[in-house]
Design a protein around this motif. Structure first.
Motif, mmCIF file in Angstrom:
data_model
loop_
_atom_site.group_PDB
_atom_site.id
_atom_site.type_symbol
_atom_site.label_atom_id
_atom_site.label_comp_id
_atom_site.label_asym_id
_atom_site.label_seq_id
_atom_site.Cartn_x
_atom_site.Cartn_y
_atom_site.Cartn_z
ATOM 1 N N SER A 121 1.039 -1.229 -0.032
ATOM 2 C CA SER A 121 0.335 -0.209 0.134
ATOM 3 C C SER A 121 0.653 0.978 -0.016
ATOM 4 O O SER A 121 0.107 2.252 -0.263
ATOM 5 N N TRP A 122 2.204 0.774 0.252
ATOM 6 C CA TRP A 122 2.597 2.626 0.222
ATOM 7 C C TRP A 122 3.370 2.653 -1.200
ATOM 8 O O TRP A 122 4.089 3.510 -0.386
ATOM 9 N N THR A 123 3.660 1.645 -1.938
ATOM 10 C CA THR A 123 4.725 1.658 -2.778
ATOM 11 C C THR A 123 3.959 0.534 -3.728
ATOM 12 O O THR A 123 3.475 -0.345 -4.042
ATOM 13 N N LYS A 124 4.870 1.316 -5.053
ATOM 14 C CA LYS A 124 4.781 0.601 -6.367
ATOM 15 C C LYS A 124 5.315 -0.455 -6.976
ATOM 16 O O LYS A 124 5.475 -1.238 -7.581
ATOM 17 N N LYS A 125 6.461 -0.682 -5.600
ATOM 18 C CA LYS A 125 7.150 -1.702 -5.695
ATOM 19 C C LYS A 125 6.722 -2.794 -5.449
ATOM 20 O O LYS A 125 5.470 -2.980 -4.831
ATOM 21 N N ALA A 126 6.818 -3.940 -6.645
ATOM 22 C CA ALA A 126 6.239 -5.351 -6.023
ATOM 23 C C ALA A 126 7.141 -6.381 -7.018
ATOM 24 O O ALA A 126 8.202 -6.242 -7.564
ATOM 25 N N ASN A 127 6.832 -7.765 -6.720
ATOM 26 C CA ASN A 127 7.472 -9.018 -6.931
ATOM 27 C C ASN A 127 8.579 -9.178 -7.171
ATOM 28 O O ASN A 127 9.469 -9.560 -7.446
ATOM 29 N N ASP A 128 9.042 -9.055 -5.499
ATOM 30 C CA ASP A 128 10.277 -8.874 -5.213
ATOM 31 C C ASP A 128 9.883 -10.287 -3.912
ATOM 32 O O ASP A 128 8.617 -10.184 -3.480
ATOM 33 N N ASP A 129 11.386 -11.147 -4.195
ATOM 34 C CA ASP A 129 11.109 -12.104 -3.026
ATOM 35 C C ASP A 129 11.471 -11.814 -1.522
ATOM 36 O O ASP A 129 12.481 -11.282 -1.191
ATOM 37 N N LEU A 130 10.605 -11.911 -1.144
ATOM 38 C CA LEU A 130 10.755 -11.274 0.754
ATOM 39 C C LEU A 130 11.605 -11.984 1.357
ATOM 40 O O LEU A 130 12.385 -12.355 2.343
ATOM 41 N N LYS A 131 11.563 -13.896 0.844
ATOM 42 C CA LYS A 131 11.829 -15.094 1.359
ATOM 43 C C LYS A 131 14.034 -15.148 1.431
ATOM 44 O O LYS A 131 14.576 -14.923 2.747
ATOM 45 N N LYS A 132 14.418 -13.881 1.048
ATOM 46 C CA LYS A 132 15.512 -13.645 1.306
ATOM 47 C C LYS A 132 16.110 -12.417 1.684
ATOM 48 O O LYS A 132 17.204 -12.405 1.986
ATOM 49 N N ILE A 133 15.186 -12.054 2.522
ATOM 50 C CA ILE A 133 15.466 -10.799 3.264
ATOM 51 C C ILE A 133 15.056 -10.996 4.687
ATOM 52 O O ILE A 133 15.178 -10.047 6.113
ATOM 53 N N ARG A 134 13.551 -12.158 5.270
ATOM 54 C CA ARG A 134 13.281 -12.157 5.637
ATOM 55 C C ARG A 134 12.763 -13.377 6.421
ATOM 56 O O ARG A 134 11.896 -14.123 6.147
ATOM 57 N N LEU A 135 12.968 -13.744 7.270
ATOM 58 C CA LEU A 135 13.142 -14.748 8.549
ATOM 59 C C LEU A 135 11.310 -15.625 8.647
ATOM 60 O O LEU A 135 11.070 -16.369 8.216
ATOM 61 N N ASP A 136 10.872 -14.191 8.946
ATOM 62 C CA ASP A 136 9.411 -14.837 9.190
ATOM 63 C C ASP A 136 8.419 -14.630 8.027
ATOM 64 O O ASP A 136 7.549 -15.480 7.856
ATOM 65 N N VAL A 137 9.334 -14.557 6.572
ATOM 66 C CA VAL A 137 8.772 -14.593 5.607
ATOM 67 C C VAL A 137 8.850 -15.785 5.172
ATOM 68 O O VAL A 137 7.570 -16.856 4.917
ATOM 69 N N ILE A 138 9.718 -16.495 5.762
ATOM 70 C CA ILE A 138 9.890 -17.931 5.033
ATOM 71 C C ILE A 138 9.515 -19.333 6.106
ATOM 72 O O ILE A 138 9.375 -20.020 5.624
ATOM 73 N N GLU A 139 9.098 -18.418 7.240
ATOM 74 C CA GLU A 139 8.539 -18.913 8.264
ATOM 75 C C GLU A 139 7.193 -19.683 7.962
ATOM 76 O O GLU A 139 6.482 -20.285 7.899
ATOM 77 N N MET A 140 6.514 -18.249 7.848
ATOM 78 C CA MET A 140 5.090 -18.189 7.125
ATOM 79 C C MET A 140 4.503 -19.582 5.690
ATOM 80 O O MET A 140 4.265 -19.891 5.676
ATOM 81 N N VAL A 141 5.303 -18.885 4.970
ATOM 82 C CA VAL A 141 5.810 -20.102 3.842
ATOM 83 C C VAL A 141 5.673 -21.182 3.670
ATOM 84 O O VAL A 141 5.302 -22.449 3.567
ATOM 85 N N LYS A 142 6.870 -22.009 5.125
ATOM 86 C CA LYS A 142 7.055 -23.175 5.763
ATOM 87 C C LYS A 142 5.511 -23.630 6.294
ATOM 88 O O LYS A 142 5.411 -24.376 5.951
ATOM 89 N N ASN A 143 5.237 -22.840 7.254
ATOM 90 C CA ASN A 143 4.564 -23.263 8.437
ATOM 91 C C ASN A 143 3.001 -21.732 8.473
ATOM 92 O O ASN A 143 3.190 -21.134 9.518
ATOM 93 N N PRO A 144 1.634 -22.225 7.630
ATOM 94 C CA PRO A 144 1.119 -20.755 7.334
ATOM 95 C C PRO A 144 0.031 -20.663 8.727
ATOM 96 O O PRO A 144 -0.692 -21.423 8.851
ATOM 97 N N GLN A 145 -0.015 -19.637 9.420
ATOM 98 C CA GLN A 145 -0.335 -19.645 10.884
ATOM 99 C C GLN A 145 -0.521 -18.174 10.991
ATOM 100 O O GLN A 145 0.171 -17.288 11.000
#
Length: 188
Positions: A121-145
């Protein structure tokens, strides 16, 4: 006679010294008592502030999570995840929250099941892989909760709530709501 003069001087000295000693003792006693009371009052105020801070943090975490849970059920979020339809205006919703509530600086992000940021919502930037920079995203992808946390970044402290989204029991991504800590600082 000399003895009486010496005795008289001693009595005068003692009579003069006793009030001075009482004043000195009283000064130190009162000073210590003031210090003790000041410390007690400081500790009391510090405890009140800690309790108030904990309450404000809990309330804001809950508010951010409620918003995340609410918008996660909208068809617009599903459209972003399923069809990459970015015709969504959460930036306007963020502005409404800022104008009409105590929730200032609320940001929204929609992330695919692969950890790709599809919408912010705060920028037009999109389609970047958040798993490369955020551990919480890696965990969400592995174990969605549902996750609600306080996050420290390079430049600030923020609240984050992430809510997984499913389509026919298949994890398709998640919505994230991010809020700055500054409204709590202003209230304190």
């Amino acid at each position: 006679m000399l003895n009486n003069i010496g005795l008289s001087k001693r009595i005068k000295f003692i009579a003069f010294s006793i009030p001075i000693l009482w004043v000195i003792f009283g000064y130190f006693y009162i000073s210590q008592r003031v210090d003790d009371l000041s410390t007690l009052k400081y500790d009391e105020i510090a405890k009140e502030m800690q309790t108030e801070l904990k309450t404000l943090i809990t309330e804001k975490k809950e508010a951010i999570l409620l918003i995340a849970m609410s918008i996660s059920t909208t068809s617009q979020i599903n459209d972003v995840l399923l069809y990459n339809n970015k015709n969504i205006e959460l930036d306007k919703f963020s502005a409404q929250l800022k104008e009409n509530t105590s929730l200032k600086n609320i940001w929204f992000q929609v992330v695919s099941a692969d950890g790709i940021s599809l919408y912010r919502s705060w920028t037009k930037k999109a389609n970047d892989d958040l798993k490369k920079i955020r551990l919480d995203v890696i965990e969400m992808v592995k174990n969605p909760q549902i996750v609600s946390s306080i996050s420290t970044g390079k430049f600030d402290l923020s609240f984050k709530s992430m809510v997984p989204i499913y389509q026919k029991e298949k994890f398709i991504g998640f919505v994230e709501v991010i809020a700055k800590f500054n409204s709590i600082a202003l209230k304190m």
